[in-house]
Design a protein around this motif. Structure first.
Motif, PDB file in Angstrom:
ATOM      1  N   VAL A  23      14.145  -9.860  12.146  1.00 38.33           N
ATOM      2  CA  VAL A  23      13.093  -8.931  11.719  1.00 38.33           C
ATOM      3  C   VAL A  23      13.702  -7.621  11.229  1.00 38.33           C
ATOM      4  N   LYS A  27      13.494  -6.158   7.203  1.00 35.23           N
ATOM      5  CA  LYS A  27      12.576  -5.038   6.971  1.00 35.23           C
ATOM      6  C   LYS A  27      12.835  -4.312   5.649  1.00 35.23           C
ATOM      7  N   ALA A  30      11.352  -6.358   2.804  1.00 33.22           N
ATOM      8  CA  ALA A  30       9.894  -6.291   2.783  1.00 33.22           C
ATOM      9  C   ALA A  30       9.409  -4.948   2.258  1.00 33.22           C
ATOM     10  N   LEU A  42       6.444  -4.609   8.712  1.00 28.68           N
ATOM     11  CA  LEU A  42       6.568  -5.767   9.577  1.00 28.68           C
ATOM     12  C   LEU A  42       6.580  -5.356  11.040  1.00 28.68           C
ATOM     13  N   GLY A  43       6.173  -6.270  11.906  1.00 29.32           N
ATOM     14  CA  GLY A  43       6.316  -6.046  13.339  1.00 29.32           C
ATOM     15  C   GLY A  43       5.026  -6.006  14.114  1.00 29.32           C
ATOM     16  N   ALA A  47      -1.433  -7.829   9.637  1.00 33.17           N
ATOM     17  CA  ALA A  47      -1.160  -6.939   8.509  1.00 33.17           C
ATOM     18  C   ALA A  47      -2.479  -6.425   7.942  1.00 33.17           C
ATOM     19  N   LEU A 107       2.417 -13.931   2.967  1.00 36.31           N
ATOM     20  CA  LEU A 107       3.004 -14.193   4.284  1.00 36.31           C
ATOM     21  C   LEU A 107       3.761 -15.514   4.215  1.00 36.31           C
ATOM     22  N   VAL A 139       3.848  -8.849   3.584  1.00 33.67           N
ATOM     23  CA  VAL A 139       3.279  -8.075   4.698  1.00 33.67           C
ATOM     24  C   VAL A 139       3.563  -8.676   6.067  1.00 33.67           C
ATOM     25  N   GLY A 140       4.106  -9.877   6.116  1.00 31.89           N
ATOM     26  CA  GLY A 140       4.387 -10.470   7.415  1.00 31.89           C
ATOM     27  C   GLY A 140       4.743 -11.939   7.288  1.00 31.89           C
ATOM     28  N   GLU A 142       5.948 -15.672   9.994  1.00 32.17           N
ATOM     29  CA  GLU A 142       6.251 -16.263  11.292  1.00 32.17           C
ATOM     30  C   GLU A 142       7.583 -16.985  11.210  1.00 32.17           C
TER      31      GLU A 142
END
Length: 347
Positions: A23, A27, A30, A42-43, A47, A107, A139-140, A142
Motif C-alpha cells: 500500500v 500510494k 495512485a 488509499l487506505g 473511496a 478499483l 481510488v482503491g 483489494e
C-alpha cells in the motif's frame, strides 16, 4: 489464554506486513491519477467521489467490470507484468465510453498465493498508468493473499470502473441507415482470444522468448502489447457531435460486437479491403489454419473500436481523431437488415 501454540497468520501464509508495504509503495502511483471529484487517497474503508466537483449537474452513473483473461498467463510466464494493468483498465473504460460515459474512478482486485511486493507494485503501477491515460482516478482496491489457492507465482486480476454522463447523453442514440462506420486501429491482439493464441503458439512449437515471427522483439513481448485506450479521443469525438454509437471490439470480434449498438432492423456492411490486416493476426491465422470468419469473430483483426457517425460528420471526426493520434479507417455503413455483412477479403 491457555494452550496457545504460538501460530501466526504469517506462518499460515499471509503476510500482513507485506500488504502494508505494498500500500505504501503504490500510494505515489495512485496520487498521480487524482482528478476533479476524487476526495481521498488509499487506505480507507471506502473511496469517496464528488460528482458535482467533477462538473456534473444531472448525472447518470455507468459501471463496468472486466479482467484480462489468459493473457495473464503470458505475463506470469515471462515476468513482464508492467503493462498488464493497462490492459485491465482498458478493458473496463473502453466499455464505459461506448455508453457515452466519462470514466471517473477505478478499483482493482489482485489475488495471489504469496504476495511478492515488487511484482504486485509493478502491476498496480501499470493500472495507475492506464488510469492516468484515460483520465480516471485510482481510488482503491483489494489485495488478497490466499495461500493454497494459486500456484507459486500465479495471480489474478479484476477491474471495476465507474463513469458518468449527463442525463439524456447515453449511447447508442439515433443510429440510422446510411450512417458511416469509422474504425479505430488496434495496437495488437489486445486482451481477447488468448486461449486460442496460446494454442497457436503451442502448435508452432515456440517459447515466449523466441524471436517474434511478426515483428521486433520476442514473441512474448509482441503478444503483451497492451490494449489501446480509446477514452480521450472517443470523448472528444462525442463532444464534437455526430457520434451515434460506439462498439469496443473485444471477444466476438467485429461480427458479434458491432450489432450490439445497432437497433432492430439495421445491420452493418463492412469492406474488408479497407484496411490491412496487422502481421500478428496474419501469423495467427496462417499458423493456426484459421478461416477468415473465425478470425473475425475471435479477434479484433486490427480494429479496436468502431464509431457509428452521421454521414455529414464523418470527415470532420476523422480529422479530429487523426489529430489525437488515432489511425482511422472508413469501414462501411449501416444498412437495413441485421448482423454484419462482409465484402472483399482481409489482406
Amino acid at each position: 489464554m491457555s494452550g496457545r501454540n504460538g501460530l501466526t497468520y504469517a506462518e499460515a501464509g499471509v503476510d500482513i506486513d507485506a500488504g502494508n508495504a505494498l500500500v505504501e509503495r503504490i500510494k505515489p502511483a495512485a496520487r498521480r491519477t487524482a482528478r476533479a471529484g476524487a476526495m481521498a487517497g488509499l487506505g480507507g474503508f471506502g473511496a469517496l467521489f464528488d460528482l458535482k466537483a467533477a462538473g456534473y449537474t444531472d448525472p447518470i452513473l455507468v459501471a463496468a467490470t472486466d479482467g484480462v483473461g489468459t493473457k495473464l498467463r503470458i505475463a506470469i510466464d515471462t515476468g513482464h507484468v508492467d503493462t498488464i494493468g493497462i490492459d485491465l483498465v482498458a478493458m473496463c473504460v473502453n466499455d464505459l465510453v461506448c455508453q457515452g460515459a466519462e470514466p471517473l474512478f477505478f478499483l482493482d482486485y489482485f489475488a495471489t498465493g504469496k504476495l511478492e511486493v515488487d511484482q504486485a507494485a509493478r502491476i498496480v503501477e501499470g493500472i495507475a498508468e492506464g488510469c492516468l491515460r484515460s483520465g480516471c482516478a485510482l481510488v482503491g482496491g483489494e489485495t488478497a493473499e490466499m495461500p493454497g489457492m494459486y500456484s507459486e507465482g500465479d495471480f489474478d486480476l479484476a477491474g471495476f470502473a465507474v463513469g458518468a454522463m449527463e442525463r439524456g447523453a447515453d449511447l447508442p442514440r439515433g443510429v440510422a441507415a446510411g450512417d458511416v462506420l469509422l474504425g479505430l486501429a488496434s495496437d495488437g491482439v489486445h486482451s481477447n482470444g488468448y486461449s486460442l493464441v496460446r494454442r497457436v503458439v503451442e502448435l508452432a512449437g515456440l517459447g515466449w522468448d523466441a524471436a517474434s515471427p511478426f515483428g521486433p522483439g520476442t514473441l512474448g513481448e509482441g503478444l503483451l502489447v497492451p490494449t489501446r485506450l480509446y477514452v480521450k479521443p472517443a470523448l472528444a469525438a462525442i463532444r464534437a457531435g455526430g457520434v451515434r454509437g460506439l462498439a469496443h471490439i473485444t471477444g466476438g470480434g467485429l461480427t458479434e460486437n458491432l450489432p450490439r449498438v445497432l437497433p432492430e432492423g439495421l445491420g452493418a456492411e463492412i469492406d474488408l479491403g479497407a484496411w490491412t490486416l496487422p502481421p500478428v493476426f496474419r501469423w495467427l491465422a496462417e499458423t493456426g489454419g484459421m478461416e477468415q470468419a473465425e478470425l473475425l469473430k475471435t479477434f479484433n483483426a486490427g480494429i479496436g473500436m468502431v464509431m457509428v457517425v452521421a454521414p455529414d460528420r464523418a470527415g470532420a471526426l476523422t480529422d479530429l481523431l487523426g489529430e489525437m493520434g488515432e489511425r482511422v479507417v472508413s469501414l462501411g455503413e449501416v444498412i437495413p437488415g441485421q448482423g454484419v455483412a462482409y465484402s472483399g477479403q482481409l489482406s
